[in-house]
Scaffold this motif. Structure first.
Motif, PDB file in Angstrom:
ATOM      1  N   ARG A 101       0.829  -1.203   0.000  1.00  0.00           N
ATOM      2  CA  ARG A 101       0.000   0.000   0.000  1.00  0.00           C
ATOM      3  C   ARG A 101       0.867   1.259   0.000  1.00  0.00           C
ATOM      4  O   ARG A 101       0.492   2.270  -0.585  1.00  0.00           O
ATOM      5  CB  ARG A 101      -0.960  -0.004   1.200  1.00  0.00           C
ATOM      6  CG  ARG A 101      -1.961  -1.156   1.120  1.00  0.00           C
ATOM      7  CD  ARG A 101      -2.935  -1.176   2.285  1.00  0.00           C
ATOM      8  NE  ARG A 101      -3.823  -0.039   2.246  1.00  0.00           N
ATOM      9  CZ  ARG A 101      -4.004   0.806   3.250  1.00  0.00           C
ATOM     10  NH1 ARG A 101      -3.387   0.621   4.384  1.00  0.00           N
ATOM     11  NH2 ARG A 101      -4.834   1.816   3.119  1.00  0.00           N
ATOM     12  N   ASP A 137       2.040   1.633  -3.578  1.00  0.00           N
ATOM     13  CA  ASP A 137       0.957   2.119  -4.435  1.00  0.00           C
ATOM     14  C   ASP A 137       0.652   3.588  -4.156  1.00  0.00           C
ATOM     15  O   ASP A 137       0.028   4.252  -4.978  1.00  0.00           O
ATOM     16  CB  ASP A 137      -0.308   1.269  -4.222  1.00  0.00           C
ATOM     17  CG  ASP A 137      -1.325   1.489  -5.336  1.00  0.00           C
ATOM     18  OD1 ASP A 137      -0.895   1.612  -6.503  1.00  0.00           O
ATOM     19  OD2 ASP A 137      -2.526   1.547  -5.047  1.00  0.00           O
ATOM     20  N   GLY A 138       1.069   4.082  -3.000  1.00  0.00           N
ATOM     21  CA  GLY A 138       0.812   5.479  -2.672  1.00  0.00           C
ATOM     22  C   GLY A 138      -0.460   5.674  -1.881  1.00  0.00           C
ATOM     23  O   GLY A 138      -0.899   6.815  -1.673  1.00  0.00           O
ATOM     24  N   LEU A 139      -1.078   4.583  -1.441  1.00  0.00           N
ATOM     25  CA  LEU A 139      -2.307   4.689  -0.650  1.00  0.00           C
ATOM     26  C   LEU A 139      -1.987   5.068   0.791  1.00  0.00           C
ATOM     27  O   LEU A 139      -2.844   5.532   1.528  1.00  0.00           O
ATOM     28  CB  LEU A 139      -3.063   3.353  -0.664  1.00  0.00           C
ATOM     29  CG  LEU A 139      -3.697   2.964  -1.993  1.00  0.00           C
ATOM     30  CD1 LEU A 139      -4.175   1.514  -1.948  1.00  0.00           C
ATOM     31  CD2 LEU A 139      -4.864   3.877  -2.314  1.00  0.00           C
ATOM     32  N   LEU A 140      -0.747   4.834   1.180  1.00  0.00           N
ATOM     33  CA  LEU A 140      -0.343   5.050   2.565  1.00  0.00           C
ATOM     34  C   LEU A 140       1.024   5.729   2.521  1.00  0.00           C
ATOM     35  O   LEU A 140       1.890   5.335   1.743  1.00  0.00           O
ATOM     36  CB  LEU A 140      -0.233   3.678   3.244  1.00  0.00           C
ATOM     37  CG  LEU A 140       0.019   3.615   4.724  1.00  0.00           C
ATOM     38  CD1 LEU A 140      -1.202   4.138   5.468  1.00  0.00           C
ATOM     39  CD2 LEU A 140       0.284   2.167   5.142  1.00  0.00           C
ATOM     40  N   PRO A 151      -1.080   7.647  -5.269  1.00  0.00           N
ATOM     41  CA  PRO A 151      -1.253   6.670  -6.347  1.00  0.00           C
ATOM     42  C   PRO A 151      -1.014   7.335  -7.698  1.00  0.00           C
ATOM     43  O   PRO A 151      -1.249   8.531  -7.851  1.00  0.00           O
ATOM     44  CB  PRO A 151      -2.729   6.257  -6.215  1.00  0.00           C
ATOM     45  CG  PRO A 151      -3.086   6.567  -4.812  1.00  0.00           C
ATOM     46  CD  PRO A 151      -2.294   7.778  -4.446  1.00  0.00           C
ATOM     47  N   GLY A 152      -0.499   6.588  -8.634  1.00  0.00           N
ATOM     48  CA  GLY A 152      -0.234   7.179  -9.945  1.00  0.00           C
ATOM     49  C   GLY A 152      -0.400   6.153 -11.041  1.00  0.00           C
ATOM     50  O   GLY A 152      -0.478   4.944 -10.774  1.00  0.00           O
ATOM     51  N   PRO A 153      -0.447   6.633 -12.286  1.00  0.00           N
ATOM     52  CA  PRO A 153      -0.689   5.732 -13.420  1.00  0.00           C
ATOM     53  C   PRO A 153       0.467   4.768 -13.693  1.00  0.00           C
ATOM     54  O   PRO A 153       0.305   3.831 -14.467  1.00  0.00           O
ATOM     55  CB  PRO A 153      -0.885   6.692 -14.603  1.00  0.00           C
ATOM     56  CG  PRO A 153      -0.254   7.971 -14.169  1.00  0.00           C
ATOM     57  CD  PRO A 153      -0.364   8.040 -12.687  1.00  0.00           C
ATOM     58  N   PHE A 185      -6.274  -6.197  -6.062  1.00  0.00           N
ATOM     59  CA  PHE A 185      -6.599  -6.378  -4.654  1.00  0.00           C
ATOM     60  C   PHE A 185      -7.002  -7.813  -4.345  1.00  0.00           C
ATOM     61  O   PHE A 185      -7.434  -8.555  -5.210  1.00  0.00           O
ATOM     62  CB  PHE A 185      -7.729  -5.430  -4.252  1.00  0.00           C
ATOM     63  CG  PHE A 185      -7.324  -3.995  -4.277  1.00  0.00           C
ATOM     64  CD1 PHE A 185      -6.845  -3.373  -3.142  1.00  0.00           C
ATOM     65  CD2 PHE A 185      -7.413  -3.258  -5.451  1.00  0.00           C
ATOM     66  CE1 PHE A 185      -6.461  -2.054  -3.162  1.00  0.00           C
ATOM     67  CE2 PHE A 185      -7.028  -1.921  -5.480  1.00  0.00           C
ATOM     68  CZ  PHE A 185      -6.558  -1.320  -4.328  1.00  0.00           C
ATOM     69  N   ARG A 190      -8.326  -5.091 -15.071  1.00  0.00           N
ATOM     70  CA  ARG A 190      -8.534  -3.679 -14.738  1.00  0.00           C
ATOM     71  C   ARG A 190      -7.201  -2.999 -14.435  1.00  0.00           C
ATOM     72  O   ARG A 190      -6.971  -1.858 -14.833  1.00  0.00           O
ATOM     73  CB  ARG A 190      -9.469  -3.583 -13.523  1.00  0.00           C
ATOM     74  CG  ARG A 190      -9.711  -2.173 -13.059  1.00  0.00           C
ATOM     75  CD  ARG A 190     -10.697  -2.119 -11.934  1.00  0.00           C
ATOM     76  NE  ARG A 190     -10.162  -2.669 -10.696  1.00  0.00           N
ATOM     77  CZ  ARG A 190     -10.802  -2.636  -9.524  1.00  0.00           C
ATOM     78  NH1 ARG A 190     -12.008  -2.107  -9.465  1.00  0.00           N
ATOM     79  NH2 ARG A 190     -10.260  -3.126  -8.454  1.00  0.00           N
ATOM     80  N   ALA A 191      -6.326  -3.734 -13.733  1.00  0.00           N
ATOM     81  CA  ALA A 191      -5.025  -3.156 -13.401  1.00  0.00           C
ATOM     82  C   ALA A 191      -4.146  -3.031 -14.650  1.00  0.00           C
ATOM     83  O   ALA A 191      -3.474  -2.018 -14.846  1.00  0.00           O
ATOM     84  CB  ALA A 191      -4.328  -4.005 -12.340  1.00  0.00           C
ATOM     85  N   SER A 216     -13.003  -5.947  -5.092  1.00  0.00           N
ATOM     86  CA  SER A 216     -12.988  -4.494  -5.108  1.00  0.00           C
ATOM     87  C   SER A 216     -13.568  -4.011  -6.429  1.00  0.00           C
ATOM     88  O   SER A 216     -13.340  -2.907  -6.850  1.00  0.00           O
ATOM     89  CB  SER A 216     -11.565  -3.989  -4.931  1.00  0.00           C
ATOM     90  OG  SER A 216     -10.775  -4.463  -5.986  1.00  0.00           O
ATOM     91  N   ALA A 259      -0.268  -0.049 -10.647  1.00  0.00           N
ATOM     92  CA  ALA A 259      -1.666  -0.475 -10.517  1.00  0.00           C
ATOM     93  C   ALA A 259      -1.732  -1.677  -9.600  1.00  0.00           C
ATOM     94  O   ALA A 259      -0.853  -2.534  -9.614  1.00  0.00           O
ATOM     95  CB  ALA A 259      -2.254  -0.814 -11.877  1.00  0.00           C
ATOM     96  N   MET A 260      -2.762  -1.698  -8.802  1.00  0.00           N
ATOM     97  CA  MET A 260      -2.882  -2.707  -7.752  1.00  0.00           C
ATOM     98  C   MET A 260      -3.996  -3.702  -8.089  1.00  0.00           C
ATOM     99  O   MET A 260      -5.072  -3.310  -8.536  1.00  0.00           O
ATOM    100  CB  MET A 260      -3.212  -1.986  -6.449  1.00  0.00           C
ATOM    101  CG  MET A 260      -3.416  -2.889  -5.272  1.00  0.00           C
ATOM    102  SD  MET A 260      -1.948  -3.019  -4.262  1.00  0.00           S
ATOM    103  CE  MET A 260      -2.432  -2.073  -2.838  1.00  0.00           C
ATOM    104  N   ALA A 289      -9.403   8.400 -15.635  1.00  0.00           N
ATOM    105  CA  ALA A 289      -8.356   9.256 -16.195  1.00  0.00           C
ATOM    106  C   ALA A 289      -8.896  10.160 -17.297  1.00  0.00           C
ATOM    107  O   ALA A 289      -8.153  10.947 -17.883  1.00  0.00           O
ATOM    108  CB  ALA A 289      -7.212   8.403 -16.726  1.00  0.00           C
TER     109      ALA A 289
END
Lengths: 262, 260
Positions: free
Chosen positions: A53, A56-59, A76-78, A84, A149-150, A88, A81-82, A106
């Protein structure tokens, strides 16, 4: 080779409501090269999901930093991609809408989103299920959507947080081989978190072994098994030996965790 | 018999209609039987007499007149209370401060039997549309407020996390995750609000108006015309039922995944 992902002395301490603090990660240093498939294994409580996390930049980490392609991560950035662990996916959106979700956010034009989503639907074996809703799919199919999706946002690094943990054993094996073939097609850099040692060995170029409480890098095992790999490899003595080796490294901690009821 | 049960349990329109017909028929039979024992026509009239009283109201045009008065008032007020209810719910869900300070006031207001204030509203706002409008608004708005706030707060954390991971802005998180998630909750609040709005309008019309179902019920009971009283009650019941069925269907349509 240049490191695409660099984790520089990252530590994370959580403060609980009662003001006591828990050290989740201690001075993690890691670097991952472009195109590499790396897994992190460790007993529960080793902070591996927390690290993901943070990447990913979530934390935001308590200290230290993460660099992707030399740029410091602060959100988070392009480029990342995570995938989960749990569901989700948006339950009110169809498979194709879910796959295109990151692109839609986007602000990409609708036709382009459709075309790209379709490409990854084909790649992940979801053709024919475009207009199904997540609740109409099996667990394995839902995780394909999650992976598609990721991939659809074309990240440099794919982060997978125990993506197959909720699946039954047979489905998990199938999904592992499919992930391998998708990886071979897309040549993404992959960082996978798992508690399944055989999954890590089967998929990876390198396995990072984490210690628990606080989470830190215990050791690193290079997996030099030939590619392309298929499920037969799992019965190969060299494979079993590596799995066994890693299991012995974390066995004591897993046992301690079981006793604590964690 | 087993086959009958299997049919009635189905989730099809035919089964739903049959369920309603069966229970309505059951009530009518029971009513008819009761009317055979209770012969005082001031207390109870049989279904057929109620039907003919209703028919007479139609023919005389008083049904249309009353319906117009009631429906316009209740529908406008109901729509406005949905809008205001969602607005207040949004504000409460998005601001911790508002929720902490405004929440107690709202729940206090919600526990006051607002219906009991009807005479006061009529004194303030006069006989007619305004007092009906305000009374219905006050009783109907709370279920929408409560469910909107609850729905917005209930959103699955992993869904929000995933949206954030894909770089969604707070507005995008709201429009693509939290609001769609809350929508079926809100509709269930609207369903309750509709039932309360009908109670509100009738009470408002009891106390002060010259047209409407409540007014008609009041005037009929003052002339001991039990057939007309029951006739209008049935019309109100039908309005409630239609609303309930429609909103329940909307709820299912918006959240099919919740059924499985």
């Amino acid at each position: 080779m240049t490191a695409l992902l660099k984790i520089d002395n990252v530590s994370q301490t959580f403060v609980r409501n009662d003001k006591s603090s828990v050290e989740a990660l201690r001075s993690i240093d890691l670097s991952i090269n472009e195109g590499e498939f790396v897994s992190i294994v460790g007993a529960s409580g080793s902070g591996k999901s927390t690290l993901l996390r943070i990447i990913d930049g979530l934390l935001a980490p308590s200290s230290g930093s993460v660099f992707v392609d030399g740029t410091k991560v602060d959100r988070p950035g392009p480029d990342r991609a995570m995938v989960f662990q749990q569901d989700s996916l948006l339950p009110w959106k169809t498979v194709i809408e879910n796959v295109g979700y990151g692109l839609t956010l986007a602000g990409r034009p609708k036709a382009e989103v459709q075309a790209i989503a379709q490409r990854f639907i084909d790649m992940t074996g979801l053709r024919g299920f475009e207009s199904h809703y997540p609740h109409q799919l099996s667990g394995g199919m839902r995780q394909r959507v999650n992976v598609a999706r990721a991939l659809a946002v074309d990240p440099k690094i794919l982060l997978l947080d125990e993506p197959f943990a909720a699946l039954d054993a047979q489905t998990r094996e199938i999904m592992q081989t499919e992930l391998l073939s998708i990886w071979q097609k897309s040549r993404k850099t992959v960082l996978l978190i798992t508690h399944q040692i055989d999954e890590a060995v089967f998929l990876s170029d390198r396995v990072i072994v984490f210690s628990a409480r606080p989470g830190c890098v215990k050791t690193e095992v290079a997996i030099d098994l030939p590619r392309p790999r298929d499920l037969d490899l799992k019965r190969h003595p060299a494979f079993i030996e590596q799995v066994d080796h890693i299991w012995k490294l974390i066995e004591a901690e897993v046992r301690a965790g079981v006793k604590q009821g964690a | 018999m087993r086959k009958v049960y299997d049919f009635l349990e189905q989730d099809t329109r035919a089964a739903a209609v049959t369920r309603i017909l069966v229970s309505t028929g059951f009530v009518l039979i029971l009513w008819q039987l009761l009317a055979m024992f209770v012969t005082n026509r001031l207390l109870l009239v049989p279904p057929a007499e109620v039907a003919s009283a209703l028919w007479k109201e139609f023919q005389q045009g008083s049904m249309a007149e009353n319906a117009w008065a009631t429906v316009t008032a209740v529908v406008t007020s109901f729509l406005v209370s949905i809008a205001i209810g969602i607005g207040i719910g949004l504000a409460l869900a998005s601001s911790r401060f508002l929720s902490l300070t405004g929440g107690p006031v709202l729940s206090a207001l919600n526990s006051v039997p607002i219906i009991a204030l009807a005479p006061l509203f009529i004194a303030w706002l006069g006989l007619g549309f305004a007092s009906k409008f305000v009374l219905v608004l006050l009783v109907a708005v709370f279920p929408v407020v409560v469910t909107t706030e609850a729905g917005l707060r209930a959103t699955d954390k992993p869904l929000i996390e995933a949206a954030r991971s894909f770089n969604a802005t707070p507005l995008q998180i709201f429009s693509t995750v939290t609001f769609p998630y809350a929508l079926p909750f809100i509709v269930s609040g609207i369903r309750v609000a509709w039932a309360r709005a009908l109670v509100g309008i009738v009470v408002a019309e009891f106390f002060g108006s010259f047209a409407g179902f409540g007014f008609a019920i009041m005037s009929a009971s003052q002339t001991f015309d039990t057939a007309r009283v029951l006739g209008y009650v049935i019309v109100l019941g039908a309005m409630g039922l239609i609303g309930s069925v429609l909103f329940a269907a909307l709820e299912r349509y918006l959240a099919p995944w919740r059924l499985e």
